[in-house]
Structure formats: structure tokens, C-alpha cells
Motif scaffolding. Structure first.
Motif, mmCIF file in Angstrom:
data_model
loop_
_atom_site.group_PDB
_atom_site.id
_atom_site.type_symbol
_atom_site.label_atom_id
_atom_site.label_comp_id
_atom_site.label_asym_id
_atom_site.label_seq_id
_atom_site.Cartn_x
_atom_site.Cartn_y
_atom_site.Cartn_z
ATOM 1 N N ILE A 169 -8.454 -0.080 1.352
ATOM 2 C CA ILE A 169 -7.645 0.850 0.538
ATOM 3 C C ILE A 169 -6.222 0.918 1.075
ATOM 4 N N ASN A 170 -6.086 0.987 2.380
ATOM 5 C CA ASN A 170 -4.754 1.063 2.990
ATOM 6 C C ASN A 170 -3.921 -0.171 2.694
ATOM 7 N N VAL A 171 -4.584 -1.349 2.748
ATOM 8 C CA VAL A 171 -3.874 -2.605 2.457
ATOM 9 C C VAL A 171 -3.372 -2.592 1.022
ATOM 10 N N ARG A 172 -4.252 -2.141 0.103
ATOM 11 C CA ARG A 172 -3.883 -2.116 -1.312
ATOM 12 C C ARG A 172 -2.718 -1.153 -1.558
ATOM 13 N N VAL A 173 -2.818 0.038 -0.945
ATOM 14 C CA VAL A 173 -1.753 1.037 -1.104
ATOM 15 C C VAL A 173 -0.439 0.534 -0.513
ATOM 16 N N ARG A 174 -0.550 -0.129 0.655
ATOM 17 C CA ARG A 174 0.649 -0.639 1.323
ATOM 18 C C ARG A 174 1.348 -1.684 0.465
ATOM 19 N N LYS A 175 0.519 -2.579 -0.133
ATOM 20 C CA LYS A 175 1.092 -3.631 -1.001
ATOM 21 C C LYS A 175 1.839 -3.005 -2.170
ATOM 22 N N GLN A 176 1.176 -1.982 -2.791
ATOM 23 C CA GLN A 176 1.798 -1.326 -3.933
ATOM 24 C C GLN A 176 3.108 -0.647 -3.527
ATOM 25 N N MET A 177 3.081 0.027 -2.360
ATOM 26 C CA MET A 177 4.287 0.697 -1.874
ATOM 27 C C MET A 177 5.385 -0.308 -1.573
ATOM 28 N N GLU A 178 4.980 -1.443 -0.974
ATOM 29 C CA GLU A 178 5.967 -2.485 -0.662
ATOM 30 C C GLU A 178 6.615 -3.012 -1.932
#
Length: 773
Positions: free
Chosen positions: A210-219
Motif C-alpha cells: 500500500i505504501n509503495v502504491r501511495v508513494r508512486k501516486q504522490m510522486e
């Protein structure tokens, strides 16, 4: 594993649990807990630590505390401001509470201590390694424990101590920690620990995904934001504008160029500001753009200048339409008043008449005469209030109602606005559109018409409203009250001939590619088409028949190489086939029991013969010929009147007991109803009973009461024209219908003799042929 018993103070813990070998600070504030600490300090510094089942409970009882806990040694004790004590404790051994020996001033318990004997087997070794491996992975994933702590934990060789140390570092629920504390045996404890570590690993893996997915979206979002900011800076350097700002400026420029009311301008500015602040990809931005386009496209102040030349307007109206004097007079009156005053509100004219009489085309002529723009909206079948008032902008695909749409299309604040077929509207669960039209057609309200989509008042008071309907009784009463009704009953035969010659023949000749001399209509041809091939109040079927003649003429000219085709009354049937209709003609000679009446139909007036036969019987009255309830009641009233006047008429007063009477109206397939044939049927009955014939050159219309009074009826113009067509010389009319003669053409009035009556006795005197005259 040996067991030792001892008496020791108890400290209940809230929300935490202490394992053996664990060193931790505790803040103690409850009186019982402080007393327990003081007791422990006086003796051997040992205290029993057990967790509460419910952390919220401030006054726990023995049943609210877990039975298995940890014996701990108090290493340090520090009094804090506010009466709280901070104590440093180190867990020593597991122990079980056997019983409570004291409850006040602190809990004193008898405990049984579990003394662990460290023994290693291959199975325990395997479980130990699994636990260490899983704990290392958990530390890598969670990143909550420093590496040096990990090293200090995994270097412990005793399996029991290792499992307790690992458990003390895990962030577990109190129930899971208690389960590990209660697992006294090494094997059981390690198995439980491995199970909990496996579960925690799965949760951490999911968190990581989940963190990876959120980070990608934020990036991605940050990257887009960064690029947009760079683009803005580049555009600024180049002197270019952002699309959103450019769009907002464009709307402001359009607003500046328009003369718009202050209230509307404020609304537009507010929406432009919202659009500016909104991200370009936001779904609502499209809704705001559409709304702004509508507000800026409406003719808030645009008007056309009326042509107030009465002579020119009269000429145009006469050019476009033959007859229709009342409507033309009303338009010329309106123009005259407009010339004298500017504040005159637009009238609401309601043209009521059968199909084909020119109601819609008349509205176009009004617009042409006044040099106003023309817009038409058909209301046939409209059943949704939103069709008139529009949808609210919260709906997907919302649009203004037909009124505002029409105003935008025409681009003028003062057009001639035609609301066609207002009597064909209906209502359902979506609202009543006729109620919404009240605001549109009320001169006191329509200067601030409110459309649900536009949301700002729009002035409709300058509009000249023309409403059309086929029948008046289908128009709701409140709506009818706001309109000025002008009836267009239909055209006379002479008017139809003139319309055909002036408008229909030239139009159809031109439409079919014929020149003026290629098709010739001889005198009487059009009259024959009107009489034998059409039966209507308007001229639609007449135009269709003329179009049919033009098509056949065109074929003959092309196929037979003819230069011209002449259509006469004699060869008309070769073009249009056998006549379709037959108009009733007057009887050639006076007859007993037959009276000629006049009837009104939707296609104009007609002559109606009422026949009466008498037979021996018991006084039965039979009525035939598709008669409606009203006509049946008229016949009964007429029959009762004859009975009351039997002596004066020279009829046997007992006739109703010895004679059966049969009243028949021929052409039985055509339903007949309406209060207009009362005196006709009464005259026919009187003729049959007295044996006196009824004049053949006379027709009548009127309603009868039981006492013989003659009541007025409607449709006088159509009925008189039908009598004229049928060759009638005299017409009996109710006295109260004398005023209706104004509508009848002068040439018809000259060829007929009118007899006005108030009582049935006068009718019989005029209608029956007596021996002396």
C-alpha cells in the motif's frame, strides 16, 4: 519445572504487559497501586505485575485481572509532581495468582512462581531458529528496532528468555501478549510466537504494498505539479498565458462587451472566479463553462425595433392571409398602442380553432408585419415541468427549459413567441407543465421568469406571446384566464375559393415546377374540389388535392408533351377520382314528418334531416341515428311539449297512449350530440301528428324547453353557411342569436331570409304548411 509459593503485593497494569527479563518504566497514580509499591519497598522490593482485562476500568476487582503475570523487582522509584510515582521495574519470573489474601489498602495475593529449567531438544532448536529468522525479517520490514537491539536479542541462547525478549519488542494486542505469557512451556511459547510473527509479517507485506502504491501516486502528482509550475514559469517568460487564465480572461472580455443587468454580471463574475481556481481536469469545470456560455448567449437587453407603420403591417397581414379580420384588427390595435406608449406589455393571444385554419402561419405573419424575430415551441406531448422551467445544475446533462432555449435561439428579448398545441399538454409524476406556464404567460410575473438552470430572473414581458389550440376545454382554467382568446371557427366556401386562388394554387404550381400557363383551373373547379373532395374547417386537404392535380398535370406535360393542362368541373373526376363527400341538399317539396335542421361539426356546418314516423301502438318513443345523451333529452323535451299543446295543434289528446313515435336522424354512422336540434325534432313530430308538411326551403336550429321556449345555440356562422350551400331560402334562429349575424358574410345574408323566434309556437307557425298558406 519447580513451583514456589509466596505472599506478595499486586500492581494491576492498564494496557501494558511485562515479560520476564523486561526492564520498563511504569507511571503509577492509583492509591491502591501506590500502597502496593510502598509495601514492596518496605520488604524485598518484589511485586506481582498482572494486566487488567479492560484498560478503561479504574477500580478493578479480582475477576477483572488476568491470573498469570510476572514477578518483578523494583529497581528505582521516583515521585513526580501531582502525586504520580514513576517506577523502574525488571521482570523476573512468570507466576500465577492462587488467591487474594487482602483487598485493602492494596491487593495482597498468594502466588505460585514458575521456575524455568532450560533444556534443549532438536525440535526446540528448530523453533528457536525459525523465531529468530522471522524476527529478523520483521525488523527489516518494520524498521522500528535499531540493528544493535536485534543483535542483543538474537545472541540470547536460552529459548524461554529469547521468546520473551522477542515478544516484548513486538507491538501486539494485549490478548496476544497475554497468550504468550500464559504459554509456560518453551515449545508451546515458541510455536505461538512463530504463528504471531507470521501473521505480523503478512500485515507488514500488505502495508508495504500500500505504501509503495501511495508513494508512486504522490510522486506522480508531485511530478505533474512541478512540471506545471515549470510550464507556468516558461509561459510567463515567453509572455504567454495559462489556458485557464486565458479562458477566464476570454469570458471577462465577452462580459465586458455585453450590456448585461448588474445582478447577472455579478453571477457571471463569481462563476469565472470559481473556474479560475478549479483544476483544469475537474469534472465540474465543464459544467461551469456550459453555464457561462448560456448566461452570456442570452439576449438580456438585445431588442429588435418594431415596425409601427400600421398601413404596411395591414398590407402584409392581408397578403399572407385572407379573412381572419378579428386577429388582424387585434394586431393593428397593439401596434397602434405601441406607437403611442413604450411601456405597453406584450399581449398573450390564444388562437383557438380546428386544424388547417392557419393559426401557426398567422403567428409568422405577425412577426413579419412587426419586423420581429419569430420562434416556435411545440407543447404537444410535453408532460415534464422541467421542459418549461429547466433542470437544476446538479443533474447530469442539465439544460434550461424550452422557453429560455427559444430565447437564446432567437437572440432577441422581444420576439413573437409561438407556443403551439397548448391543449395537447399532459401531466404526470414529474410535475404539471401547465402550472409552470402560468409564470411565463402572466403579465404580472413574466418580467422576472425564473428558470431552474439559469437561476437568475429573465424578463419575458417584452415578448408577444401567441398560443394555439384546437379546442378550448382542454386548456386549464388558470392558464386560460391569462390569455386573450380569439376563435378562428373556419373558412366559408367563398373564403376557401379565394384562399385557393390567391395562395394555394400559385404556391403548389411553383413547388411542382409548373409555370402559370401550364395548368389552368376553369371557373367552378375549385368550388367542386371544396364541395366534393374535402370536408374540413381549414384548407389542408384542399391544398393536398391541388397538389395532386399539379402532380397529374406535370406527368401529362412530361409524358404526353402537352403545353398546358386544363382542369374543369367536368373532367375533375379523371384527376381525383369519384367525389368523396356529398353535401345535403334541401328537399324538393314539403313533406310530412321531415324537418331540416342545422348541425355544427368539427369540419364546419351541415344540414341534418329529422324524420318522424307514427304507428299504432302504446305511446312508445323510439330514437335512432347515433344520438348522444343531450339530443335524446332534447327529443324527450320536444315530445313533452307537443303533448302539452296537443289541443291547440288539433291533435288527439290521447295520442301518446295509442301511437308509437319513431324519430330518426339519417347518416347514422356519424355520432351526433349537442343542444341544437330540439326545435327540429319537435317540428318533425308535430308535422307527423298533424299531417301538415314542413316547408322544404326552410332550415332551423335551436334548443327547446318543456314549456316551449327556444334557447340560443352556438356555431351559427357554420350552420348558416351550410344552409346557404344546400339551397335553403329561410333559416329559423333563436332570438338571442341575432347578434351572431355580424359574423356572416354579406353575400350569404342577402340570399337568405332569417326568422328569429322565442317560442316553439312561432317555429310551428313559420315551418308548417297550412291549408291556407
Amino acid at each position: 519445572m519447580s513451583k514456589k509459593r509466596r505472599f506478595i503485593p499486586l500492581l494491576p497494569l492498564r494496557g501494558i504487559l511485562v515479560f520476564p527479563y523486561m526492564i520498563i518504566h511504569l507511571d503509577v497514580g492509583r492509591e491502591k497501586s501506590i500502597s502496593a509499591l510502598e509495601e514492596a519497598m518496605v520488604h524485598d522490593r518484589l511485586i506481582m505485575l498482572a494486566s487488567q482485562k479492560d484498560a478503561q476500568n479504574d477500580r478493578p476487582e479480582p475477576d477483572d485481572i488476568f491470573r498469570i503475570g510476572t514477578i518483578a523487582e523494583i529497581k528505582q522509584l521516583l515521585k513526580l509532581p501531582g502525586g504520580t510515582i514513576r517506577v523502574l521495574v525488571e521482570g523476573l519470573h512468570r507466576a500465577q495468582i492462587l488467591r487474594y489474601t487482602e483487598l485493602d489498602p492494596f491487593f495482597q495475593v498468594e502466588i505460585e512462581e514458575f521456575d524455568e529449567i532450560q533444556t534443549k531438544t532438536p525440535e526446540i532448536e528448530a523453533l528457536t531458529r525459525t523465531a529468530i529468522s522471522q524476527f529478523e525479517q520483521w525488523v527489516k520490514l518494520s524498521k522500528k528496532i535499531p540493528p544493535e537491539t536485534l543483535i542483543s536479542v538474537v545472541t540470547v541462547e536460552e529459548p524461554g528468555r529469547l521468546s520473551d525478549l522477542i515478544a516484548s519488542h513486538l507491538a501486539l494486542k494485549i490478548e496476544d501478549k497475554q497468550a504468550l505469557l500464559e504459554a509456560v512451556g518453551y515449545k508451546e511459547r515458541l510455536e505461538k510466537l512463530c504463528e504471531i510473527l507470521g501473521r505480523e509479517m503478512e500485515i507488514l507485506e500488505l502495508e508495504k504494498k500500500i505504501n509503495v502504491r501511495v508513494r508512486k501516486q504522490m510522486e506522480k502528482t508531485q511530478k505533474e505539479y512541478y512540471l506545471r509550475e515549470q510550464l507556468k514559469a516558461i509561459q510567463k517568460e515567453l509572455g504567454e498565458k495559462d489556458d485557464r487564465l486565458a479562458e477566464a480572461d476570454e469570458y471577462r472580455q465577452r462580459l465586458k462587451e455585453l450590456d448585461i443587468p448588474k445582478e447577472v454580471a455579478e453571477k457571471i463574475n463569481k462563476e469565472i472566479e470559481r473556474l479560475e481556481k478549479m483544476p483544469p481536469m475537474a469534472a465540474e469545470s465543464a459544467v461551469i463553462r456550459t453555464y457561462l456560455d448560456w448566461l452570456l448567449a442570452l439576449p438580456w437587453t438585445k431588442e429588435t425595433t418594431d415596425r409601427l407603420d400600421i398601413a404596411v403591417a395591414e398590407k402584409i397581414l392581408d397578403e399572407d392571409h385572407y379573412g381572419l379580420q378579428k386577429v388582424k384588427e387585434r394586431i393593428l390595435e397593439y401596434l397602434s398602442v405601441r406607437k403611442l406608449t413604450e411601456t405597453m406589455k406584450g399581449p398573450i393571444l390564444c388562437l383557438v380553432g380546428p386544424p388547417g385554419v392557419g393559426k401557426t402561419s398567422l403567428a409568422r405573419s405577425i412577426a413579419r408585419a412587426m419586423e420581429r424575430k419569430f420562434v416556435r415551441v411545440s407543447l404537444g406531448g410535453v408532460r415534464d415541468e422541467a421542459e418549461i422551467r429547466g433542470h437544476r445544475r446538479t443533474y447530469v446533462g442539465a439544460l434550461p427549459g424550452r422557453i429560455i432555449q427559444g430565447m437564446r435561439t432567437v437572440g432577441s428579448k422581444n420576439p413573437v413567441f409561438l407556443l403551439d398545441e397548448i391543449d395537447k399538454m399532459s401531466a404526470d409524476f414529474r410535475g404539471d407543465p401547465s402550472a409552470a406556464l402560468l409564470e411565463v404567460l402572466d403579465p404580472e410575473q413574466n418580467n422576472t421568469f425564473s428558470d431552474h438552470y439559469i437561476e437568475v430572473p429573465f424578463d419575458l414581458s417584452r415578448v408577444l406571446w401567441v398560443v394555439t389550440a384546437n379546442v378550448m376545454h382542454n386548456i386549464p382554467r388558470p392558464l386560460l384566464d391569462r390569455m386573450e382568446v380569439i376563435s378562428i371557427p373556419g373558412y366559408t366556401e367563398e373564403e376557401k375559393v379565394q384562399i385557393a386562388k390567391r395562395y394555394l394554387i400559385p404556391k403548389q404550381t411553383r413547388d411542382h415546377g409548373l409555370s402559370e400557363g401550364q395548368i389552368i383551373f376553369s371557373e367552378g373547379t375549385i368550388q367542386k374540389v371544396i364541395r366534393d373532395y374535402t370536408r374540413e374547417a381549414g384548407v389542408r386537404n384542399l391544398e393536398r388535392n391541388i397538389a395532386g392535380l399539379c402532380r397529374k398535370a406535370a406527368r401529362q406535360i412530361v409524358q404526353e408533351q402537352r403545353t398546358a393542362v386544363k382542369i374543369t368541373a367536368q373532367n375533375l373526376h379523371t384527376f381525383l377520382g369519384a367525389p368523396k363527400y356529398r353535401h345535403a341538399q334541401a328537399e324538393k317539396s314539403p313533406q310530412v314528418g321531415v324537418a331540416t335542421g342545422l348541425a355544427w361539426t368539427e369540419v364546419g356546418g351541415d344540414v341534418l334531416a329529422a324524420e318522424v314516423s307514427i304507428m299504432k301502438g302504446k305511446g312508445k318513443l323510439t330514437l335512432t341515428g347515433q344520438l348522444g345523451e343531450v339530443m335524446r333529452e332534447s327529443a324527450q323535451a320536444g315530445f313533452t311539449y307537443i303533448r302539452t299543446r296537443a289541443k291547440e295543434l288539433g291533435i288527439d289528446e290521447e295520442f301518446h297512449e295509442k301511437t308509437d313515435i319513431h324519430i330518426h336522424l339519417p347518416e347514422g354512422a356519424i355520432p351526433k350530440d349537442g343542444p341544437s336540434a330540439g326545435i327540429t325534432m319537435a317540428t318533425a313530430v308535430a308535422s307527423a301528428l298533424t299531417g301538415q308538411p314542413v316547408r322544404s326551403d326552410l332550415a332551423m336550429t335551436g334548443e327547446i324547453t318543456l314549456r316551449g321556449r327556444v334557447l340560443p345555440v352556438g356555431g351559427i356562422k357554420e350552420k348558416v353557411l351550410a344552409a346557404h350551400r344546400a339551397g335553403i331560402k329561410k333559416v329559423i334562429l333563436p332570438q338571442e342569436n341575432r347578434r351572431d349575424l355580424e359574423e356572416i358574410p354579406a353575400n350569404v345574408k342577402r340570399s337568405l331570409e332569417f326568422i328569429f323566434v322565442e317560442h316553439m309556437d312561432e317555429v310551428l307557425r313559420a315551418a308548417l304548411v297550412t291549408d291556407n298558406g
